[in-house]
Design a protein around this motif. Structure first.
Motif, mmCIF file in Angstrom:
data_model
loop_
_atom_site.group_PDB
_atom_site.id
_atom_site.type_symbol
_atom_site.label_atom_id
_atom_site.label_comp_id
_atom_site.label_asym_id
_atom_site.label_seq_id
_atom_site.Cartn_x
_atom_site.Cartn_y
_atom_site.Cartn_z
ATOM 1 N N GLN A 102 0.826 -1.199 0.000
ATOM 2 C CA GLN A 102 0.000 0.000 0.000
ATOM 3 C C GLN A 102 0.863 1.253 0.000
ATOM 4 N N PRO A 112 -6.577 -2.376 3.227
ATOM 5 C CA PRO A 112 -6.899 -2.072 1.825
ATOM 6 C C PRO A 112 -8.354 -2.316 1.433
ATOM 7 N N PHE A 113 -9.076 -3.144 2.204
ATOM 8 C CA PHE A 113 -10.455 -3.456 1.841
ATOM 9 C C PHE A 113 -11.375 -3.212 3.036
ATOM 10 N N ASP A 114 -12.586 -2.726 2.764
ATOM 11 C CA ASP A 114 -13.489 -2.246 3.804
ATOM 12 C C ASP A 114 -14.299 -3.339 4.489
ATOM 13 N N GLN A 156 -9.889 -7.134 -7.584
ATOM 14 C CA GLN A 156 -10.044 -5.763 -7.105
ATOM 15 C C GLN A 156 -8.686 -5.083 -6.935
ATOM 16 N N ALA A 157 -7.722 -5.814 -6.411
ATOM 17 C CA ALA A 157 -6.391 -5.249 -6.197
ATOM 18 C C ALA A 157 -5.742 -4.861 -7.522
ATOM 19 N N GLN A 158 -5.974 -5.659 -8.553
ATOM 20 C CA GLN A 158 -5.402 -5.361 -9.870
ATOM 21 C C GLN A 158 -5.950 -4.051 -10.435
ATOM 22 N N GLU A 159 -7.135 -3.661 -10.013
ATOM 23 C CA GLU A 159 -7.769 -2.455 -10.537
ATOM 24 C C GLU A 159 -7.498 -1.218 -9.683
ATOM 25 N N ARG A 160 -6.726 -1.364 -8.604
ATOM 26 C CA ARG A 160 -6.459 -0.262 -7.684
ATOM 27 C C ARG A 160 -5.085 0.348 -7.934
ATOM 28 N N SER A 161 -5.043 1.657 -8.173
ATOM 29 C CA SER A 161 -3.769 2.334 -8.430
ATOM 30 C C SER A 161 -2.938 2.511 -7.159
ATOM 31 N N ASP A 162 -3.583 2.445 -5.979
ATOM 32 C CA ASP A 162 -2.859 2.624 -4.723
ATOM 33 C C ASP A 162 -2.293 1.322 -4.174
ATOM 34 N N LEU A 163 -2.523 0.212 -4.904
ATOM 35 C CA LEU A 163 -2.014 -1.086 -4.467
ATOM 36 C C LEU A 163 -1.071 -1.663 -5.518
#
Length: 423
Positions: A15, A250-252, A395-402
């Protein structure tokens, strides 16, 4: 059926959080103290009490030494006072030992450590309860309150954990901490912390506060000195700044959170409730808290907590080694003083990680292991890299902050069924 077949695969993510860093700690301390202390000559020959708490503040030995050196250079006679309520087993020796584990002792600091559980009653607050203050600090010509500003683990508001709380709980020692936690049942935390701090500032020769601000990587981001009369006005703005830097999971939402270790050096509640989403309720996210974690599994206590497992009651599952390392008296004393009895209640223990994780995944509902939502962290201070179950991979693959550091792979266990460490 093999236990491994009932578990999801995990992948690792990194992160990114805001990372302001203070390069010259001693220089900043000198600059800030000079701004609030005025002419150094006025401190010549004077005794100055410098507070140090029990939390694992990054570089607290260097920060404290810089404060000591400032006053020595001004011709004063500084000494260090443990300001940690009932921590350290609520004994003078135990509190001095806490400081020693931080590298703070007479030899490293070049000044005395004066540890006592004795207090004086400063006055009676307007709400009708006694206000207590460390006796040795009360005898000093000036008191410098040094503490980290951060969100509190149980109370939410403009003022949470910081300089004012140290004047309230830390310098009140066990008697003060126990008194104030009882009074907070009848009044709000905000009201009591302001009421006590006002009396302490006006009556106890507080020369100012030195606020330590940390970034999301537990590094010193800034150090800000506040004149005593400005602490109440300015502490809220510093808290807002720190909150903007805070790390998070990273996830809610997740069925399971695995935590390698908890302890008083990590958080007042062993695991930071601001991170796990249980600030207002021990076992559920309510009133807008985030994240929403169904079950928490704790694998061990930190060595530095010395068996104080305060906050273990927030977990539903734990490893047997947690129970074996538990100092029941220290844990009970801490939770009773804090008015948080459920923090000492024990979760269900398991002889191995494999059994605990299999049970937790079974409790996640009816579905294949790949659909179980889970995260695995070292502790609530170490969130730069996290292991996540494969459900989160897309989901992680689509996150720029991860940043994905490793693709999903099965968990590995040793011959005793315990996890092969990934951190």
């Amino acid at each position: 059926m093999s236990l491994n077949n009932s578990l999801p695969r995990f992948f690792r993510v990194q992160q990114s959080f805001p990372r302001p860093q203070l390069a010259d700690v001693a220089g900043r301390v000198n600059e800030q103290l000079a701004a609030i202390c005025g002419d150094p000559a006025q401190w010549t020959g004077k005794s100055i009490a410098i507070t140090v708490g029990s939390r694992g503040v990054h570089g607290i030995d260097h920060i404290t030494k810089a404060c000591v050196d400032y006053f020595i250079n001004a011709g004063a006679h500084p000494f260090i006072v443990p300001a940690m309520g009932s921590h350290g087993g609520a004994t003078a020796e135990g509190q001095a030992a806490v400081l020693d584990r931080f590298g703070i002792n007479p030899q490293t600091m070049n000044c005395p450590i004066r540890s006592s559980m004795e207090v004086v009653q400063v006055c009676t607050a307007k709400e009708g309860f006694p206000v207590y203050f460390d006796r040795l600090a009360s005898e000093a010509d000036g008191v410098l309150v040094v503490n980290r500003i951060k969100p509190h683990t149980r109370f939410a508001g403009d003022i949470e954990s910081g300089l004012m709380k140290m004047m309230l709980i830390g310098l009140g020692k066990q008697l003060g901490a126990e008194t104030y936690h009882r009074v907070i049942v009848n009044h709000s935390f905000d009201q009591i912390v302001r009421s006590v701090a006002h009396e302490v500032v006006s009556r106890c020769r507080i020369l100012g506060g030195l606020a330590v601000l940390e970034n999301g990587y537990e590094e010193t981001a800034d150090i800000v000195a506040l004149p005593a009369t400005d602490i109440e006005r300015r502490e809220p703005e510093l808290l807002r700044q720190v909150k903007s830097w805070m790390p998070k999971l990273p996830f809610d939402r997740s069925e399971l959170l695995v935590i390698d270790r908890i302890g008083k050096d990590i958080s007042g509640t062993g695991m930071d409730t601001n991170i796990i989403g249980r600030k207002r309720n021990d076992h559920a996210a309510i009133d807008g808290d985030s994240p929403d974690i169904h079950n928490i599994y704790v694998r061990s206590l930190t060595p530095a907590t010395h068996g104080n497992a305060s906050g273990i009651g927030l977990a539903e599952l734990c490893h047997q080694r947690v129970i074996d390392a538990l100092d029941r008296e220290a844990t009970r004393m801490n939770c009773i003083t804090a008015g948080h009895l459920t923090g000492a209640m024990l979760p269900i223990e398991f002889a191995s990680d494999q059994l605990a994780l299999s049970t937790a995944c079974h409790l996640a509902g009816f579905g294949p292991p790949a659909q179980v939502t889970a995260m695995w962290i070292r502790d609530t201070l170490s969130l730069g890299e996290i292991e996540c179950s494969e459900y989160f991979f897309q989901q992680a693959q689509e996150r720029s902050d991860l940043q994905i550091l490793a693709t999903p792979s099965p968990l590995e266990f040793d011959a005793q069924g315990n996890l092969v460490e990934r951190f």
